[in-house]
Design a protein around this motif. Structure first.
Motif, PDB file in Angstrom:
ATOM      1  N   TRP A 180      46.874  56.533  21.840  1.00 59.66           N
ATOM      2  CA  TRP A 180      46.245  55.299  22.561  1.00 59.66           C
ATOM      3  C   TRP A 180      47.795  54.986  24.148  1.00 59.66           C
ATOM      4  O   TRP A 180      48.146  55.277  24.080  1.00 59.66           O
TER       5      TRP A 180
ATOM      6  N   PHE B 101      48.453  51.377  26.295  1.00 53.83           N
ATOM      7  CA  PHE B 101      48.686  50.649  26.130  1.00 53.83           C
ATOM      8  C   PHE B 101      47.867  48.760  26.264  1.00 53.83           C
ATOM      9  O   PHE B 101      47.904  48.044  25.679  1.00 53.83           O
TER      10      PHE B 101
ATOM     11  N   GLY C 160      46.868  43.153  19.163  1.00 49.91           N
ATOM     12  CA  GLY C 160      47.105  44.174  20.239  1.00 49.91           C
ATOM     13  C   GLY C 160      48.237  45.045  19.287  1.00 49.91           C
ATOM     14  O   GLY C 160      48.416  45.826  20.907  1.00 49.91           O
ATOM     15  N   ASN C 161      48.607  45.608  18.757  1.00 42.95           N
ATOM     16  CA  ASN C 161      49.979  46.224  18.754  1.00 42.95           C
ATOM     17  C   ASN C 161      49.554  47.223  17.938  1.00 42.95           C
ATOM     18  O   ASN C 161      49.216  47.567  16.880  1.00 42.95           O
ATOM     19  N   VAL C 162      50.625  48.817  18.285  1.00 40.63           N
ATOM     20  CA  VAL C 162      50.972  50.284  17.307  1.00 40.63           C
ATOM     21  C   VAL C 162      51.689  49.626  16.548  1.00 40.63           C
ATOM     22  O   VAL C 162      53.240  49.627  17.384  1.00 40.63           O
ATOM     23  N   PRO C 163      52.025  50.230  15.344  1.00 41.14           N
ATOM     24  CA  PRO C 163      51.186  51.502  14.703  1.00 41.14           C
ATOM     25  C   PRO C 163      50.476  50.642  14.088  1.00 41.14           C
ATOM     26  O   PRO C 163      51.004  49.030  13.598  1.00 41.14           O
TER      27      PRO C 163
ATOM     28  N   ARG D 172      56.904  43.412  30.329  1.00 41.99           N
ATOM     29  CA  ARG D 172      58.556  43.442  30.701  1.00 41.99           C
ATOM     30  C   ARG D 172      59.018  42.691  31.765  1.00 41.99           C
ATOM     31  O   ARG D 172      60.279  42.537  31.326  1.00 41.99           O
TER      32      ARG D 172
END
Ligand code: GSH
Length: 206
Positions: free
Chosen positions: A15, A17, A29-32, A110
């Motif tokens: 995956w 970003f 919208g974040n993994v895991p 960031r």
């Protein structure tokens, strides 16, 4: 590591970003993100809780309610100290490994978070790593006396901490740990665990 400890077969999907559409079904919208039958779970802690509840007959990730509560402390320590400490050393290396389409998003998000450029964040990393290693003292003193954070065999508390080091190892040649450190030896044991599952993942060093 948690899935391997539970002995569950899984397929992992690479995956990027900016590929938010691929995980939109998880509502964030974040993994895991874990898809287990009809269940969709995001956030590592929630995934571990799900696995423990759904597969209680398999090797425990927490070792009961006391272990789960103590693992919560470990998760918060990793979030507050270990992840930010490593990020300050490797953020530019992460950027340099990204697909072209992800670089601008990563830099912008960031740099806004840190209030500095990626280059400025890592500029003093040769001295920063010395300070970072000092912050690991509670972990070092623990692993000097016992094989794993969880005791004689690894459990989720170990994977919480190990994940941060595996992240660094996968994305940056910069040595976040000294070779002669109980933490490095523990990392090696976890790289070998489950038939070398983590050690087989590409990395800059062992
Ligand atoms: N505490 C969460 C953290 C999740 C998280 O921050 N994931 C990052 C991995 S780098 C992410 O997906 N970031 C996406 C982004 O920055 O857009 C967990 O352990 O699952």
């Amino acid at each position: 590591m948690a899935l391997a400890q539970k002995g569950l077969a899984f397929e992992s999907i690479p995956w990027r970003f900016t590929d938010k559409a691929a995980i939109a079904f998880s509502g964030q919208g974040n993994v895991p993100v874990l898809v287990d039958g009809d269940d969709v779970i995001h956030d590592s802690w929630e995934i571990a809780r799900h696995l423990e509840a759904a597969y209680p007959e398999r090797p425990s990730l927490f070792g009961g309610p006391v272990g789960r509560a103590l693992s919560r402390f470990v998760a918060n320590w990793v979030d507050a100290v270990v992840h930010p400490g490593i990020a300050r050393l490797i953020l530019l290396d992460i950027h340099d490994h990204l697909a072209e389409g992800d670089k601008a998003y990563f830099r912008q998000s960031r740099e806004a978070r840190y209030g500095k450029t990626l280059e400025q964040i890592v500029a003093d990393r040769d001295s920063g790593v010395v300070e970072f290693r000092k912050t690991l003292s509670p972990l070092r003193r623990t692993l000097d006396r016992q094989s794993y954070v969880a005791g004689e065999s690894p459990a989720f508390a170990d994977y919480l901490v190990f994940g941060a080091f595996q992240w660094a190892r996968a994305i940056s040649p910069f040595p976040v740990l000294d070779t002669d450190d109980p933490i490095t030896r523990w990392r090696g044991r976890l790289l070998d665990a489950f038939d070398g599952l983590a050690g087989k993942a590409p990395g800059y060093y062992r």
